[in-house]
Design an enzyme around this catalytic site. Structure first.
Site, PDB file in Angstrom:
ATOM      1  N   CYS B 163      31.870   7.158  27.485  1.00  0.00           N
ATOM      2  CA  CYS B 163      32.956   7.656  28.043  1.00  0.00           C
ATOM      3  C   CYS B 163      32.925   7.297  29.647  1.00  0.00           C
ATOM      4  O   CYS B 163      33.909   7.973  30.256  1.00  0.00           O
ATOM      5  CB  CYS B 163      32.904   9.256  27.813  1.00  0.00           C
ATOM      6  SG  CYS B 163      32.473   9.334  26.009  1.00  0.00           S
ATOM      7  N   HIS B 295      35.797  15.582  34.078  1.00  0.00           N
ATOM      8  CA  HIS B 295      35.490  14.963  32.799  1.00  0.00           C
ATOM      9  C   HIS B 295      35.969  15.827  31.811  1.00  0.00           C
ATOM     10  O   HIS B 295      36.579  15.537  30.775  1.00  0.00           O
ATOM     11  CB  HIS B 295      33.917  14.798  32.540  1.00  0.00           C
ATOM     12  CG  HIS B 295      33.660  14.059  31.489  1.00  0.00           C
ATOM     13  ND1 HIS B 295      33.983  12.675  31.435  1.00  0.00           N
ATOM     14  CD2 HIS B 295      32.690  14.069  30.280  1.00  0.00           C
ATOM     15  CE1 HIS B 295      33.791  12.250  29.910  1.00  0.00           C
ATOM     16  NE2 HIS B 295      32.668  12.890  29.484  1.00  0.00           N
ATOM     17  N   GLU B 306      29.095  20.720  33.906  1.00  0.00           N
ATOM     18  CA  GLU B 306      30.118  20.177  35.166  1.00  0.00           C
ATOM     19  C   GLU B 306      30.394  20.881  36.073  1.00  0.00           C
ATOM     20  O   GLU B 306      30.419  20.721  37.262  1.00  0.00           O
ATOM     21  CB  GLU B 306      31.411  19.527  34.284  1.00  0.00           C
ATOM     22  CG  GLU B 306      32.229  18.690  35.317  1.00  0.00           C
ATOM     23  CD  GLU B 306      33.366  18.018  34.615  1.00  0.00           C
ATOM     24  OE1 GLU B 306      33.488  18.011  33.515  1.00  0.00           O
ATOM     25  OE2 GLU B 306      33.863  17.030  35.459  1.00  0.00           O
ATOM     26  N   LYS B 327      42.364  15.914  29.701  1.00  0.00           N
ATOM     27  CA  LYS B 327      41.974  15.381  28.397  1.00  0.00           C
ATOM     28  C   LYS B 327      42.718  16.639  27.318  1.00  0.00           C
ATOM     29  O   LYS B 327      42.809  16.377  26.197  1.00  0.00           O
ATOM     30  CB  LYS B 327      40.501  15.572  28.026  1.00  0.00           C
ATOM     31  CG  LYS B 327      39.708  14.270  28.777  1.00  0.00           C
ATOM     32  CD  LYS B 327      38.236  14.274  28.387  1.00  0.00           C
ATOM     33  CE  LYS B 327      37.499  13.083  28.729  1.00  0.00           C
ATOM     34  NZ  LYS B 327      37.176  13.184  30.104  1.00  0.00           N
ATOM     35  N   HIS B 332      40.507  12.782  24.549  1.00  0.00           N
ATOM     36  CA  HIS B 332      39.530  12.002  25.042  1.00  0.00           C
ATOM     37  C   HIS B 332      39.921  10.628  24.700  1.00  0.00           C
ATOM     38  O   HIS B 332      39.295  10.116  23.467  1.00  0.00           O
ATOM     39  CB  HIS B 332      38.293  12.816  24.673  1.00  0.00           C
ATOM     40  CG  HIS B 332      36.904  12.256  25.346  1.00  0.00           C
ATOM     41  ND1 HIS B 332      37.132  10.883  26.094  1.00  0.00           N
ATOM     42  CD2 HIS B 332      35.717  12.738  25.287  1.00  0.00           C
ATOM     43  CE1 HIS B 332      35.861  10.802  26.681  1.00  0.00           C
ATOM     44  NE2 HIS B 332      34.937  11.683  26.317  1.00  0.00           N
ATOM     45  N   PHE B 391      27.918   9.993  26.973  1.00  0.00           N
ATOM     46  CA  PHE B 391      26.886  10.018  26.066  1.00  0.00           C
ATOM     47  C   PHE B 391      25.843   8.959  26.635  1.00  0.00           C
ATOM     48  O   PHE B 391      26.093   7.870  27.164  1.00  0.00           O
ATOM     49  CB  PHE B 391      27.243   9.564  24.601  1.00  0.00           C
ATOM     50  CG  PHE B 391      27.860  10.467  23.869  1.00  0.00           C
ATOM     51  CD1 PHE B 391      27.136  12.252  24.269  1.00  0.00           C
ATOM     52  CD2 PHE B 391      28.628  10.567  22.966  1.00  0.00           C
ATOM     53  CE1 PHE B 391      27.961  13.225  23.516  1.00  0.00           C
ATOM     54  CE2 PHE B 391      29.327  11.690  22.395  1.00  0.00           C
ATOM     55  CZ  PHE B 391      28.924  12.814  22.511  1.00  0.00           C
TER      56      PHE B 391
END
Lengths: 83, 403
Positions: B163, B295, B306, B327, B332, B391
């Protein structure tokens, strides 16, 4: 022209983006607007549509020095064992 | 050598826009691109789930040229985005610039549609895969096609960091220009994973929402996967200025690091350090004019982590700045997330409007910043961050500053 010739011509026509009008056995390959990978794609389509195996290795330039669509049809037929 | 790098062109598409102008108009309105769809493979495999797909893209394929009929969807999307970005920048690669232009286009996975098609043909039907399958699947296909399409002969490759692929690609491309390896770049990312096989695989992780995407909201249920691409034209500042280019912003900072801890669980320390690194080169800014495109995946773990990281990076200023997760609207985009979100960030700066975090219902005490809930807000933005945390614990943060 045999059915297999007609089938091959139809497949070649589908890839001949540079061609205006109908391809014949006499049409120069240079007029088709195809590139080296088009040959691989044409052979794949031949295998799919005609249900044949076309054994070849692109490293061995198996289609040789072909000049016309007729040369290409004959070469594919030979590889496919349909000569 | 250390040169300044600016953004001079934008191109992108996703569920909420076929181009940047439609994407941005919908972002300001808070339009949600998520809907429940059924994805199939052959006749007996299907999955139904909320996703954020691009509808109607097939109708544009012919206009992209013959070579795109030999490319996977993720490359087609990247090329559509790049064409738009180049037209927007008005840049001409002839006359020597093409030889000094990079093409850095990331992706999380690559040609998933081709993968699925080839394996279905082989394993179910005993047929051969298409002879171009490998050329369609390889993650560098967009970078290669763009270098061929535009005669770009500078550095060209794909960056894959899940990502964070998009943010890494833009940041690394900027560094290539900064340090003299290129004078301009196409930089961005693309992802097209809305296939039966990919969605079953994602679903197996049990982190997907079964409804909407609600970042930072108490009732968030997880992420919703979208598809799309974003490409930026980057140029060395002096030459961009000389040719009279429209300059969106300067890439004033880029922070990248790894948590070094866990494949799934994100680390607030790692994310905070990446933000601090991005901020370390930007100089002073009024916190009330700072925007962070988060994010903000809408997962249980990302959003409070975050939030904590933003507090660690900004201290008391964290309560003055504004954060949002787009998002919530476009889903995403995985590898392409950082690319489409960089575009949202730059359009926000340009227009002085913060795009909202939609689907926000109830506050979560662990997520206690101003997330611009549900409605866009007018706001002067001098400095903006775009956060991407992948990830595997890979972090990439871009800092854009007005020139």
């Amino acid at each position: 022209m045999s059915d297999i010739d007609k089938g091959l011509l139809e497949i070649i026509k589908g890839h001949a983006i540079g061609l205006t009008g109908e391809p014949t056995r006499e049409t120069p390959i240079a007029d088709l607007g195809i590139d080296s990978f088009s040959i691989v794609e044409i052979i794949y389509e031949v295998e799919e549509k005609l249900g044949v195996e076309v054994p070849f290795n692109a490293n061995e330039n198996p289609l040789g020095n072909m000049k016309t669509v007729g040369d290409l049809i004959d070469a594919v037929k030979k590889l496919a064992g349909k000569e | 050598m250390s040169r300044r790098v600016v953004v001079t062109g934008l191109g992108g598409l996703c569920a909420t826009g076929a181009d940047v102008s439609e994407f941005w108009a919908n972002a300001k309105k808070g339009v949600c691109g998520i809907s429940r769809r059924t994805l199939t493979a052959g006749e007996e495999f299907s999955i139904t789930l909320p996703v954020a797909p691009i509808d109607g893209f097939e109708a544009r394929l012919e206009s992209l040229g013959r070579e795109m009929s030999r490319a996977d969807r993720f490359t087609q999307l990247a090329v559509a985005a790049a064409d738009e970005a180049i037209a927007d920048a008005g840049v001409d690669f002839a006359g020597g610039l093409g030889a000094r232009t990079a093409a850095i286009i990331g992706t999380g996975i690559g040609g998933q549609t081709t993968f699925d098609t080839a394996y279905l043909a082989m394993l179910k039907h005993g047929k051969k895969p298409h002879p171009l399958s490998i050329l369609k699947i390889i993650p560098n296909a967009p970078a290669s096609h763009l270098s061929i399409r535009y005669g770009l002969k500078g550095p060209a490759f794909a960056i894959s960091s899940a990502c964070a692929s998009g943010a890494h690609s833009i940041g690394v491309a900027a560094d290539l220009i900064r340090h003299g390896s290129a004078d301009a770049a196409l930089a961005g990312a693309s992802e097209a994973l809305l296939t039966y096989g990919a969605m079953e695989t994602w679903k197996a992780m049990h982190i997907m929402s079964d409804e909407l995407c609600r970042p930072f909201s108490k009732n968030r249920k997880g992420l919703v996967i979208g598809e799309g691409a974003g490409v930026l034209v980057l140029e060395e500042y002096e030459s961009a200025k000389k040719r009279g280019a429209k300059i969106y912003a300067e890439i004033a900072g880029f922070g990248m690091n790894a948590d070094g801890k866990d494949m799934i669980n994100p680390s607030a320390d790692g994310a905070a350090d990446a933000m601090k690194a991005a901020l370390s080169t930007v100089g002073a800014a009024d916190a009330a004019a700072v925007y962070i495109n988060a994010h903000g995946t809408g997962t249980l773990l990302n959003d409070p982590t975050e939030t904590k990281a933003i507090r660690a990076a900004f201290g008391a200023d964290a309560d003055k700045l504004i954060v949002s997760s787009t998002k919530s609207m476009h889903g995403h985009l995985l590898g392409a997330a950082g690319a489409i979100e960089a575009i949202a960030t730059l359009k926000a700066m340009e227009g002085g409007v913060v795009p909202p975090t939609i689907n926000y219902d109830e506050g979560d005490p662990a997520c206690d910043l101003d997330y611009c809930p549900n409605e866009a807000r007018a706001r002067r933005i001098d400095l903006a961050l775009s956060n991407s945390f992948a990830f595997g614990g890979l972090n990439a943060v871009l800092a854009f500053k007005k020139v």
